[in-house]
Design a protein around this motif. Sequence first.
Motif, short mmCIF file in Angstrom:
data_model
loop_
_atom_site.label_atom_id
_atom_site.label_comp_id
_atom_site.label_asym_id
_atom_site.label_seq_id
_atom_site.Cartn_x
_atom_site.Cartn_y
_atom_site.Cartn_z
N TYR A 9 -25.69 9.59 -7.75
CA TYR A 9 -24.76 10.71 -7.91
C TYR A 9 -25.01 11.29 -9.30
N ASP A 35 -27.49 9.57 -1.46
CA ASP A 35 -26.83 10.41 -2.44
C ASP A 35 -25.38 10.70 -2.06
N GLY A 36 -24.52 10.76 -3.07
CA GLY A 36 -23.10 10.98 -2.83
C GLY A 36 -22.64 12.39 -3.11
N SER A 38 -24.69 14.93 -5.15
CA SER A 38 -25.09 15.34 -6.50
C SER A 38 -25.14 16.86 -6.63
N LYS A 59 -19.24 9.88 -1.35
CA LYS A 59 -19.39 9.38 -2.71
C LYS A 59 -18.63 8.07 -2.88
N GLN A 64 -22.09 4.30 -0.14
CA GLN A 64 -23.49 4.74 -0.14
C GLN A 64 -24.43 3.58 0.14
#
Length: 231
Positions: A9, A35-36, A38, A59, A64
């Motif tokens: 992130y 990925d959370g 980004s 997120k 994740q």
Amino acid sequence: MIWVIIPTYNEEKALPHTIRSVLSQSTPYRVIVVDGGSTDRTLEILRQDPQISWCMAHKGRASQMNAGARMVVQMQASADDWLLFLHADTQLPRGAFRQLHQLASDPSSQAGGFRHRFSGKDWRLRMISWLDNLRCTHSHIVYGDQALFVRQGLFTQLGGFPLQAVLEDVVFGQTLLTKTIPRLLPLTVITDSRKFVKMGIWRSFIRVLMIILHVEFGLPTFSPAFFRDVR
């Protein structure tokens, strides 16, 4: 096979170094980045390397990492394969995968992690790392920034990481101890110290100390605000 799962992130600063430390390893492996959401150049960095598989998830490090583990199952990984959960700001040492490959044929080796050190030469950061390593040797609970590795079948059996905002690695480590005693390998991973420096080294030290007291003696930790996200 070694499956490297990296939650990200907004990690454009540290992620390239982490990826290089993975891609320089030998023995078969696959890299999955989760990925959370980004908003920096993290996704751009991922798109530049065809060796990396990536996906999106809600997120939260636990969410994740669990999503990455589910992706591994979908790829029909063996129950004996290693899942290695690597923080996006932590670099693997040379020979890390070679040691994991050597452990693969030992059924008594079900999980473990590496010794830990922060980047930089500040003695306070070295002291925090020393305490972390001492704590792990005593409690056998591997923190997330120690590059936790665990057999895919065992991870699935334990239900993955608990979906909580902080200390998901500690709670999972306590559950893991009901099935096996993780091994602490002699190689050292290096975590980028910039977040600890930005937060304040003494504040970071107090946070580490409170986590140790929580794990060892069941004392309460600070409120979630104390574990605020630092980039």
